[in-house]
Design a protein around this motif. Structure first.
Motif, PDB file in Angstrom:
ATOM      1  N   LEU A  32     -58.603 -66.101 -74.392  1.00  0.00           N
ATOM      2  CA  LEU A  32     -57.172 -66.406 -74.452  1.00  0.00           C
ATOM      3  C   LEU A  32     -56.547 -66.436 -73.058  1.00  0.00           C
ATOM      4  CD1 LEU A  32     -56.030 -64.337 -77.568  1.00  0.00           C
ATOM      5  CD2 LEU A  32     -56.420 -66.796 -77.404  1.00  0.00           C
ATOM      6  N   ARG A  33     -57.047 -65.617 -72.157  1.00  0.00           N
ATOM      7  CA  ARG A  33     -56.535 -65.648 -70.779  1.00  0.00           C
ATOM      8  C   ARG A  33     -56.868 -66.987 -70.117  1.00  0.00           C
ATOM      9  NH1 ARG A  33     -58.652 -61.378 -69.364  1.00  0.00           N
ATOM     10  NH2 ARG A  33     -60.412 -62.105 -68.117  1.00  0.00           N
TER      11      ARG A  33
ATOM     12  N   LYS B  19     -54.540 -69.649 -71.475  1.00  0.00           N
ATOM     13  CA  LYS B  19     -53.209 -69.551 -70.875  1.00  0.00           C
ATOM     14  C   LYS B  19     -53.207 -70.134 -69.464  1.00  0.00           C
ATOM     15  CE  LYS B  19     -49.299 -66.473 -70.121  1.00  0.00           C
ATOM     16  NZ  LYS B  19     -48.396 -67.383 -70.843  1.00  0.00           N
ATOM     17  N   GLN B  20     -54.273 -69.852 -68.698  1.00  0.00           N
ATOM     18  CA  GLN B  20     -54.360 -70.374 -67.337  1.00  0.00           C
ATOM     19  C   GLN B  20     -54.459 -71.893 -67.333  1.00  0.00           C
ATOM     20  OE1 GLN B  20     -57.768 -68.180 -65.939  1.00  0.00           O
ATOM     21  NE2 GLN B  20     -56.561 -66.414 -65.283  1.00  0.00           N
TER      22      GLN B  20
ATOM     23  N   SER C 231     -52.916 -73.785 -69.571  1.00  0.00           N
ATOM     24  CA  SER C 231     -51.874 -74.165 -70.529  1.00  0.00           C
ATOM     25  C   SER C 231     -51.310 -75.554 -70.279  1.00  0.00           C
ATOM     26  CB  SER C 231     -50.747 -73.129 -70.523  1.00  0.00           C
ATOM     27  OG  SER C 231     -50.195 -73.005 -69.221  1.00  0.00           O
TER      28      SER C 231
ATOM     29  N   SER D 151     -51.149 -78.253 -73.221  1.00  0.00           N
ATOM     30  CA  SER D 151     -49.742 -78.141 -73.614  1.00  0.00           C
ATOM     31  C   SER D 151     -49.405 -78.887 -74.899  1.00  0.00           C
ATOM     32  CB  SER D 151     -48.834 -78.631 -72.481  1.00  0.00           C
ATOM     33  OG  SER D 151     -49.112 -80.000 -72.183  1.00  0.00           O
TER      34      SER D 151
ATOM     35  N   THR E 101     -50.421 -63.346 -80.526  1.00  0.00           N
ATOM     36  CA  THR E 101     -51.168 -62.767 -79.411  1.00  0.00           C
ATOM     37  C   THR E 101     -50.239 -62.510 -78.224  1.00  0.00           C
ATOM     38  OG1 THR E 101     -51.724 -64.858 -78.312  1.00  0.00           O
ATOM     39  CG2 THR E 101     -53.164 -64.145 -80.116  1.00  0.00           C
ATOM     40  N   LYS E 102     -50.720 -61.738 -77.271  1.00  0.00           N
ATOM     41  CA  LYS E 102     -49.954 -61.464 -76.058  1.00  0.00           C
ATOM     42  C   LYS E 102     -49.671 -62.735 -75.268  1.00  0.00           C
ATOM     43  CE  LYS E 102     -51.807 -56.787 -75.624  1.00  0.00           C
ATOM     44  NZ  LYS E 102     -52.659 -55.863 -74.837  1.00  0.00           N
ATOM     45  N   THR E 103     -50.478 -63.787 -75.529  1.00  0.00           N
ATOM     46  CA  THR E 103     -50.261 -65.067 -74.852  1.00  0.00           C
ATOM     47  C   THR E 103     -49.419 -66.024 -75.692  1.00  0.00           C
ATOM     48  OG1 THR E 103     -52.369 -65.912 -75.738  1.00  0.00           O
ATOM     49  CG2 THR E 103     -52.420 -64.871 -73.556  1.00  0.00           C
TER      50      THR E 103
ATOM     51  N   LEU F 193     -49.814 -66.992 -79.059  1.00  0.00           N
ATOM     52  CA  LEU F 193     -50.459 -67.839 -80.064  1.00  0.00           C
ATOM     53  C   LEU F 193     -50.520 -67.128 -81.414  1.00  0.00           C
ATOM     54  CD1 LEU F 193     -53.502 -69.141 -77.962  1.00  0.00           C
ATOM     55  CD2 LEU F 193     -51.314 -70.291 -78.359  1.00  0.00           C
TER      56      LEU F 193
END
Length: 442
Positions: free
Chosen positions: A140-141, A144-145, A147, A151, A193-195, A197
């Motif tokens: 997930l990190r 996000k990086q 993204s 998008s 999620t923390k990101t 999602l």
């Protein structure tokens, strides 16, 4: 110092040679066997042992598959159901707990495959048996990086987990907000999620919505129940688990006196080995994945101990990072068996292309682990961090450690693979698939 992963020992360990002991036993009149006892192992009569003795007294000897299923996933006493077995205080350590690089490179693999299949507008990340959530957290990190690249894509996370204890740990690892518990639904938990999602939990892979799914199974298939078969003078016989008549508080292996339904179903005519382990649950899962990938696109990445149809007896147990007799103190130790990738390939039934298996060392090298390590080393603020990064790298890459013991295997749409049957073979060098060949961004 890194703790030596319990599961990282499994390639070298074998439960032991099956030793012929007694003659006839009750109405079954089976040949009987005994697993080798390891010094210092507990001989306590566990609640699971009591349960199994009652079961065997009622129905007769049980298959190894039924034994594994009860020991690992019994709702009340199962090993996986109410404990955190991961990490230094548990019974084994997995690659995601050793280094963030492992999960990051797998995240890059999924993005690479998403791009290679035309950047579809839906991306369902599905992990089976996600442990503490460390691996999907690293993925997930990466998402996000990247993204800006993703998008316009609708991304969601779907975790298949039977353990209430582990699902709580996963939710704590992956989410900030309170998780919503669901009643009367195939989804038993959901949240964000923390990101940012949407994330969902299921007890069964069949409950995950079909679609453009990117499946991940890391050290998942090796814990699924296996049937064990031995070739004798009269043909193939299934290995069963029975009560030892000379020690009623102990279990032993016996051979069924005649062919069982499983023997007829799972032993194929060209089998050249004299001892075979078959995991029907893994076959069903592969068929499910192949069907969905053929119909809806996506991909599946399977990472596990295993072989390509060459090994025989690999059934073993682990407790406190040490080998543990599989029949001793059931319910207190992890049980596992190597994945037979040749069986997985057969179960795919040519609905999808299969790539691999290849060693973890080769896969991670192809994915650019050396470059990523150098970046992390340059950014490390102190010597202890640099030393930890190097130790982690060695554990992941050394052919005598995880680098040579884990295998990577993928299922992909046929349209994803160039017209060459050679790509289904291990050790190919010109695969267009990241990890199985050098990573290239297009």
């Amino acid at each position: 110092m890194l703790a030596l992963p319990g599961r990282a020992l499994r390639h070298a360990a074998r439960r032991g040679r099956l030793l012929r002991l007694h003659g006839p036993s009750g109405p079954w009149r089976c040949q009987s066997f005994s697993s080798e006892n390891k010094a210092g192992e507990s001989s306590a009569v566990t609640p699971m042992l009591k349960h199994l003795r009652m079961k065997i007294k009622s129905t007769g000897p049980i298959t190894v598959a039924e034994y594994m299923r009860e020991v690992l996933t019994n709702p009340v006493m199962g090993y996986y159901m109410h404990r955190d077995m991961l990490g230094e205080k548990g019974d084994f350590v997995t690659s995601p707990e050793i280094s963030q690089i492992f999960g990051e490179l797998i995240g890059i693999w999924f993005v690479s495959e998403w791009m290679a299949t035309g950047k579809p507008n839906k991306f369902q990340l599905v992990e089976m048996g996600p442990g503490r959530g460390s691996l999907v957290g690293d993925i997930l990190r990466v998402l996000k990086q990247l993204s800006s690249l993703l998008s316009k894509c609708d991304i969601s996370v779907h975790l298949v987990e039977v353990s209430p204890k582990l699902s709580e740990i996963q939710a704590s690892t992956l989410t900030d907000k309170k998780i919503k518990l669901m009643d009367n639904s195939s989804v038993y938990m959901q949240g964000v999620t923390k990101t940012g999602l949407p994330i969902f939990w299921y007890r069964d892979l069949n409950d995950v919505p079909e679609g453009n799914c990117f499946y991940l199974a890391h050290e998942f298939l090796d814990a699924l129940p296996i049937h064990k078969f031995q070739k004798v003078e009269k043909g193939w016989r299934e290995l069963l688990v029975d009560i030892d008549p000379e020690a009623p508080d102990k279990l032993r292996f016996v051979l069924a006196p005649s062919a069982t339904p499983a023997t007829e179903a799972f032993i194929h005519g060209k089998e050249s080995r004299n001892h075979v382990e078959v995991c029907p649950d893994a076959g069903v899962i592969i068929q499910k994945l192949a069907h969905n990938i053929e119909k809806n696109g996506g991909a599946a990445l399977i990472v596990d101990y295993g072989h390509d149809g060459t090994k025989t007896d690999t059934f073993r147990g682990f407790c406190g990072h040490k080998l543990h007799d599989v029949l001793t103190a059931p319910g207190t130790a992890d049980l596992t068996a190597d994945v037979d990738f040749s069986y997985l390939r057969r179960m795919a039934q040519e609905r999808v292309a299969t790539v691999g298996p290849i060693k973890q060392h080769e896969f991670l090298q192809n994915m650019g682990i050396d470059i990523r390590l150098q970046v992390l080393l340059q950014n490390a603020s102190d010597e202890a961090t640099r030393r930890q990064l190097l130790q982690s790298y060695e554990m992941l890459m050394d052919l005598n450690k995880m680098g040579g013991r884990f295998n990577f295997f993928a299922l992909l749409p046929h349209t994803r693979i160039l017209a060459s049957n050679e790509l289904t073979k291990p050790n190919h060098s010109h695969s267009p698939v990241a990890g199985f060949g050098e990573l290239t961004w297009k």
